[in-house]
Write an enzyme that holds these catalytic residues in place. Structure first.
Site, PDB file in Angstrom:
ATOM      1  CG  ASP A  17      14.591-101.856  -0.337  1.00 25.32           C
ATOM      2  OD1 ASP A  17      13.403-101.734  -0.012  1.00 25.32           O
ATOM      3  OD2 ASP A  17      15.239-100.955  -0.899  1.00 25.32           O
ATOM      4  CB  VAL A  21      32.229-116.454  -7.728  1.00 25.11           C
ATOM      5  CG1 VAL A  21      30.908-117.187  -7.552  1.00 25.11           C
ATOM      6  CG2 VAL A  21      32.399-115.387  -6.658  1.00 25.11           C
ATOM      7  CD  GLU A  22      35.491-118.564  -1.181  1.00 22.86           C
ATOM      8  OE1 GLU A  22      34.952-119.426  -0.462  1.00 22.86           O
ATOM      9  OE2 GLU A  22      35.478-117.345  -0.926  1.00 22.86           O
ATOM     10  CB  SER A  23      30.540-119.980  -1.739  1.00 25.30           C
ATOM     11  OG  SER A  23      31.288-120.754  -0.834  1.00 25.30           O
ATOM     12  CG  HIS A  79      14.178-103.377  -5.353  1.00 20.29           C
ATOM     13  ND1 HIS A  79      14.735-102.993  -4.158  1.00 20.29           N
ATOM     14  CD2 HIS A  79      12.846-103.429  -5.121  1.00 20.29           C
ATOM     15  CE1 HIS A  79      13.797-102.817  -3.253  1.00 20.29           C
ATOM     16  NE2 HIS A  79      12.637-103.077  -3.821  1.00 20.29           N
ATOM     17  CD  GLU A  80      13.920-101.573 -10.436  1.00 17.34           C
ATOM     18  OE1 GLU A  80      12.684-101.568 -10.533  1.00 17.34           O
ATOM     19  OE2 GLU A  80      14.520-100.931  -9.528  1.00 17.34           O
ATOM     20  CB  CYS A 133      15.040 -97.070  -0.257  1.00 23.41           C
ATOM     21  SG  CYS A 133      14.307 -95.837  -1.374  1.00 23.41           S
TER      22      CYS A 133
END
Length: 157
Positions: A62, A77-79, A96-97, A55
């Protein structure tokens, strides 16, 4: 079967033997490789059950499960690089947003997919769970229409 082409030239982290972890937001760790299946649409789904951030006001941790779905275009994207990128949020302070929208923005800039969506199912804190959702559809295509429809369909359910 090992790839013999140049599609893996940009992948450096996978199989490197040593992993450096960034402890604050690090979009530079993301890597791509070429999509080998340009002849048809298909979807890739990542489920990331151990996403953490902090936060920005309290510094409290969080926790979330992130769902990242995309329809690749030229790049994927490579994992391992995605794992390291998501880990870099561990000490990063954002709401969060913001986390979900930053991840969407970075992945779109990286891959330029046909379609991409990010859903964060954050663990309740103070009795409230927050599940932000952000998506992208390639402009002026059916994927933009899909993004608009998915957003309308998921909003406020």
């Amino acid at each position: 079967m090992m790839r013999s082409d140049d599609s893996m030239r940009s992948v450096h982290l996978l199989g490197s033997g040593h992993t450096d972890y960034a402890f604050d937001y690090a979009p530079h760790v993301l890597e791509t490789f070429d999509n080998q299946h340009l002849d048809h649409d298909y979807a890739v789904k990542f489920i990331c059950p151990e996403f953490t951030s902090v936060c920005p006001k309290t510094g409290q941790p969080d926790f979330a499960t992130l769902y990242i779905n995309y329809w690749p275009h030229l790049k994927m994207v490579e994992s391992k690089s995605l794992k390291l990128y998501l880990f870099s949020f561990r000490n990063h302070g954002d709401f969060h947003e913001d986390c979900v929208n930053i991840i969407r923005r970075d992945l779109v800039a990286l891959m330029q997919p046909k379609y991409l969506e990010v859903l964060g199912e954050f663990t309740p804190r103070g009795g409230i769970a927050i599940h932000p959702y952000a998506n992208y559809g390639e402009p002026n295509t059916e994927y933009a229409n899909l993004a608009a429809a998915r957003l309308r369909g998921l909003a406020f359910k």
